[in-house]
Structure formats: structure tokens, C-alpha cells
Enzyme design. Structure first.
Site, PDB file in Angstrom:
ATOM      1  N   PRO A  44       0.841  -1.203   0.000  1.00 51.78           N
ATOM      2  CA  PRO A  44       0.000   0.000   0.000  1.00 51.78           C
ATOM      3  C   PRO A  44       0.877   1.253   0.000  1.00 51.78           C
ATOM      4  CG  PRO A  44      -0.724  -1.564   1.675  1.00 51.78           C
ATOM      5  CD  PRO A  44       0.590  -2.057   1.164  1.00 51.78           C
ATOM      6  N   GLU A  45       0.528   2.190  -0.868  1.00 48.18           N
ATOM      7  CA  GLU A  45       1.279   3.436  -0.950  1.00 48.18           C
ATOM      8  C   GLU A  45       0.426   4.575  -0.407  1.00 48.18           C
ATOM      9  OE1 GLU A  45       3.260   3.872  -4.757  1.00 48.18           O
ATOM     10  OE2 GLU A  45       3.363   1.699  -4.994  1.00 48.18           O
TER      11      GLU A  45
END
Length: 260
Positions: free
Chosen positions: A2-3
């Protein structure tokens, strides 16, 4: 992994569900996910604490507690957060459960077990998580062509790899670096030192645009839809479903760009 946009979406969904709720108990299945302090102290010190809010810094989630302490969480590759009713069966690979008042639970699951949590007391400096070493957020007013040029302008390293340096710009990972470079019309393997002033200006502009792809919803049931929309909006990855303009394999360090 996840960014920034995904982590921010998670924060917006989870925060209203836990704010004001007390931690009655902590059920820990995998002590190794607690990086600081030791697992027993972590669980004991959280009993009776009340969540007052959440924040985000880069890819880290910050849980604020009413007494001034805070929990830091990095989801790493496969970490997931879920708020559920206590009677709902726990998902596979659930490693820690925060049992809250009102028969609610905050659950953290992680297939690959790379995610980590830290508990910092009021006034305690964060010397453990690495969060203090993060650079500017992509939409910080200080992000501009001159900022990037001063840090990367003399580097022979591929610009894709530069964008992944969290001490310069926080929250960008493999996926969004490709999005930024695709939109800026810069090849990911191009040496940073070869970029022109116009390239740096486009890069700074697209760094803001790509990472602002956060949907302002707050209803928990819309989280999965929001994340799906985020993935659908990623142009560089979508191009992987079309005939490539050039055929070949490109490897940059540990990351394989999606641009073709």
C-alpha cells in the site's frame, strides 16, 4: 505494498470507527510484529487507553491516544486493517486484535508478516520506526522542480529509483512512481542527471497529481470500492493490458517498472 493514497484511504475509513473507543484488551498472536517496546509491555500499556484520532505520514499510520501516547503502524507488503464486530470470525493471518468497547474490534492481518507496530509514550522520541527520516510529502508546498533538482540533479541513478527514496519524498512506491513518470513522459531508467529543467517541472507537478488520488469517502463499506477505483485509475499499470509500444524487460534494482 500500500502506498500513500491507499494508506490515506484506510485512515479515512478506520478513524471514525475507532475514535473515542477504549481498548479493553489486546490479543496478540504474533509477538514478532511488535517492534517497540517488547510485546508484553505493548499489550499491557494499551489496556484502558482511548483512541483520539488517526494521522498518516508517508506510508505510516499514526494512532493517537487520549493520554498522549501513540501507536505507529507500517503495513509493509500485505498488511490490512479491519474494524469488525467482536462476534465476526477473525480473518486468516490476523496477528493482533484490539478489543474495543461496544463489542468492536480493530484487527491487523498480514499474510507475509512484514508489518510492524511501535508504541511511543507521551513525549517519547521516535528512534525506532524510521518515520523521522522521511522527506517531504508529495503535496507539500516545498515539492517543486528545484527541490528535486537539488537532491537528484547530479545523480546518475535511474530516476525511478530516486523517486523511491523515502528520505526525499515520502509515500511513493513502485506503482505510483511509474504513474508519475508515465504522466511526466520520462522513462524510468533515465539517469536523474540527464533530466532537463522542463522534465523536473513536469515531475514535480505529476508527483502531486498522482498521489492526490484519494477518494474523500468515509463509509466503511465503501473502502473496497474506493481501493478498486484507485487501481482502475492507474494508467501505467493499465497499459500492461494493451500491446506494448516496445518489447523488452527492464529491471531497476528490486523493482520492475510497469511502463512499457
Amino acid at each position: 505494498m500500500p502506498e500513500l493514497p491507499e494508506v490515506e484511504t484506510i485512515r479515512r475509513v478506520v478513524e471514525p470507527q475507532i475514535r473515542g473507543r477504549a481498548i479493553e484488551n489486546v490479543l496478540l498472536q504474533r509477538p514478532e510484529i511488535i517492534a517497540h517496546p517488547d510485546a508484553e509491555t505493548f499489550c499491557k500499556q494499551l489496556q484502558g487507553q482511548v483512541f483520539s484520532g488517526m494521522a498518516r505520514r508517508g506510508k505510516y499510520l499514526i494512532f493517537s491516544l487520549e493520554g498522549g501516547a501513540r501507536i505507529l503502524l507500517h503495513l509493509r507488503m500485505t498488511g490490512c486493517l479491519l474494524v469488525a464486530q467482536a462476534e465476526c470470525p477473525a480473518e486468516k493471518h490476523t496477528h493482533i486484535v484490539f478489543c474495543l468497547n461496544g463489542c468492536r474490534q480493530l484487527r491487523f492481518s498480514d499474510v507475509r508478516r512484514f508489518g510492524r507496530l511501535w508504541l511511543l509514550q507521551k513525549g517519547e522520541r521516535d528512534c525506532y520506526s524510521g518515520m523521522e527520516k522521511l522527506g517531504l510529502e508529495p503535496f507539500d508546498p516545498g515539492i517543486c522542480a528545484e527541490y528535486f533538482l537539488a537532491r537528484w540533479g547530479q545523480r546518475k541513478r535511474a530516476i525511478k529509483e530516486c523517486l523511491l527514496e523515502q528520505n526525499v519524498v515520502a509515500g511513493i512506491g513502485n506503482i505510483y512512481s511509474d504513474e508519475i513518470l508515465f504522466a511526466a513522459k520520462i522513462h524510468p531508467a533515465r539517469p536523474a542527471s540527464a533530466l532537463t529543467q522542463a522534465d523536473w517541472e513536469r515531475l514535480a507537478e505529476e508527483a502531486v497529481t498522482a498521489t492526490r488520488s484519494v477518494y474523500p469517502r468515509t463509509k466503511p463499506e465503501q473502502l473496497r470500492e474506493d481501493l478498486a477505483l484507485l487501481m482502475e485509475s492507474l494508467i501505467a499499470i493499465a497499459r500492461g493490458q494493451e500491446p506494448p509500444v516496445e518489447v523488452g524487460t527492464l529491471s531497476l534494482g528490486d523493482y520492475a517498472p510497469y511502463m512499457s
